[in-house]
Design a protein around this motif. Structure first.
Motif, short mmCIF file in Angstrom:
data_model
loop_
_atom_site.label_atom_id
_atom_site.label_comp_id
_atom_site.label_asym_id
_atom_site.label_seq_id
_atom_site.Cartn_x
_atom_site.Cartn_y
_atom_site.Cartn_z
N TYR A 52 8.77 -7.72 14.51
CA TYR A 52 9.12 -6.58 13.65
C TYR A 52 10.19 -5.71 14.32
CZ TYR A 52 8.26 -2.65 10.43
OH TYR A 52 8.39 -1.65 9.48
N SER A 53 9.98 -5.40 15.60
CA SER A 53 10.91 -4.51 16.30
C SER A 53 12.30 -5.14 16.44
CB SER A 53 10.35 -4.12 17.67
OG SER A 53 10.22 -5.25 18.51
N HIS A 54 12.36 -6.46 16.55
CA HIS A 54 13.66 -7.14 16.59
C HIS A 54 14.34 -7.06 15.22
CE1 HIS A 54 12.59 -8.71 20.51
NE2 HIS A 54 13.72 -9.38 20.58
N LEU A 55 13.58 -7.29 14.16
CA LEU A 55 14.16 -7.32 12.82
C LEU A 55 14.62 -5.94 12.36
CD1 LEU A 55 11.68 -9.76 11.02
CD2 LEU A 55 13.95 -10.27 11.95
N GLU A 56 14.00 -4.90 12.89
CA GLU A 56 14.43 -3.54 12.52
C GLU A 56 15.89 -3.30 12.87
OE1 GLU A 56 11.00 -0.25 12.58
OE2 GLU A 56 11.27 -1.24 14.52
N LYS A 57 16.39 -4.02 13.84
CA LYS A 57 17.79 -3.85 14.26
C LYS A 57 18.77 -4.23 13.16
CE LYS A 57 16.48 -5.11 19.01
NZ LYS A 57 16.63 -6.13 20.08
N LEU A 58 18.31 -5.03 12.20
CA LEU A 58 19.20 -5.50 11.14
C LEU A 58 19.50 -4.39 10.12
CD1 LEU A 58 17.61 -9.01 10.56
CD2 LEU A 58 19.74 -8.50 11.76
N GLY A 59 18.64 -3.38 10.06
CA GLY A 59 18.90 -2.23 9.21
C GLY A 59 18.78 -2.50 7.72
N GLU A 60 19.26 -1.55 6.94
CA GLU A 60 19.19 -1.64 5.48
C GLU A 60 20.29 -2.56 4.95
OE1 GLU A 60 19.37 2.36 4.05
OE2 GLU A 60 17.33 2.82 4.72
N PRO A 61 20.11 -3.13 3.74
CA PRO A 61 19.04 -2.86 2.78
C PRO A 61 17.78 -3.69 2.99
CG PRO A 61 20.60 -4.37 1.80
CD PRO A 61 21.13 -4.05 3.17
N ASN A 62 17.67 -4.36 4.14
CA ASN A 62 16.50 -5.20 4.39
C ASN A 62 15.23 -4.35 4.44
OD1 ASN A 62 18.32 -7.46 4.91
ND2 ASN A 62 18.72 -6.47 6.87
N ARG A 63 14.14 -4.90 3.92
CA ARG A 63 12.85 -4.21 3.95
C ARG A 63 11.82 -5.12 4.61
NH1 ARG A 63 12.76 0.24 0.50
NH2 ARG A 63 11.04 0.85 1.86
N LEU A 64 10.99 -4.52 5.47
CA LEU A 64 10.00 -5.27 6.24
C LEU A 64 8.58 -4.93 5.77
CD1 LEU A 64 11.52 -4.75 9.80
CD2 LEU A 64 11.62 -6.83 8.42
N LEU A 65 7.75 -5.96 5.71
CA LEU A 65 6.35 -5.80 5.30
C LEU A 65 5.46 -6.59 6.27
CD1 LEU A 65 7.00 -6.34 1.53
CD2 LEU A 65 5.92 -4.28 2.44
N PRO A 66 4.74 -5.91 7.16
CA PRO A 66 3.84 -6.61 8.08
C PRO A 66 2.43 -6.75 7.52
CG PRO A 66 3.99 -4.32 8.72
CD PRO A 66 4.86 -4.48 7.48
#
Length: 226
Positions: A52-66
């Motif tokens: 999750y913390s790695h993928l946060e670097k990609l920023g918007e408009p991507n949305r993450l759901l754990p």
């Protein structure tokens, strides 16, 4: 002996502090509903947090759901480690926070983990595991299969040996490669969702992220060696 023990404790505390700093900066806690202590002490959850913390670097408009818990057609629930909704599709992540050496391919029912010292351990094919989860997501969202990308992510503490994977939408890798591989995917794949559609899909799935609300009295599907 006491000096060595002190050194081990010091290393653990420094590592825990570094993870805590990353955790505080991340949205994972609020998104998953899990505390830092719960994340740190659970091997599976800590592996999911690192992705999750790695993928946060990609920023918007991507949305993450754990930690999605979705209902299956048979009334049971299936747990999905992490989903990222992007312009180029829905990325479904299976986290394997393992160490040692990993042997496997997409056609074998079981993969093998070996350690320098200790017995071999077999575990269910994570590609097949993720396929089942994608199938449930596909039904839930009423989307075609080509909207989904399957990522199996192992920790950087393990080495992937004799890993035979040829299916296009399936990737198996170590954690440190995840951002690079997704950026490559996004550069090569066409956009299929607008930012508005990304948010609509996110809104449809977000109620299933918190375990207590999503599960109720239903049973979460578990995969056992048979």
């Amino acid at each position: 002996m006491e000096t060595f023990l002190f050194f081990i404790i010091l290393v653990f505390l420094i590592a825990a502090r570094m993870i805590h700093i990353r955790y505080v900066k991340s949205d994972n806690g609020s998104a998953s509903g899990r505390s830092f202590a719960g994340t740190l002490m659970d091997k599976g959850t800590s592996g999911e947090f690192m992705i999750y913390s790695h993928l946060e670097k990609l920023g918007e408009p991507n949305r993450l759901l754990p930690h999605l818990h979705l209902p299956k057609s048979d009334g049971t629930m299936i747990e999905i480690d992490l989903v990222m909704i992007a312009r180029t599709g829905i990325y479904v992540f299976e986290s394997k926070n393992f160490s040692g050496c990993i042997f496997g391919d997409e056609d074998s029912r079981y993969w093998t983990q070996t350690m320098k010292r200790g017995p071999k351990h077999q575990f269910y094919n994570p590609i097949w595991q993720n396929e089942s989860r994608i199938s449930t997501l596909k039904r839930q969202l009423a989307l075609e299969a080509d909207a989904f990308k399957s990522y199996v992510v192992f920790s950087d503490r393990c080495t992937l040996k004799k890993m035979y994977v040829q299916s296009g939408p399936v990737k198996v890798m170590n954690l440190h490669l995840i951002v690079r591989e997704i950026i490559k995917d996004m550069a090569e794949l066409p956009d299929i969702f607008t930012p508005l559609e990304i948010n609509q899909i996110y809104s449809e799935l977000v109620p299933y992220t918190h375990t207590a609300a999503a599960i109720g009295q239903a049973r979460i599907e578990t995969v056992r060696l048979e």
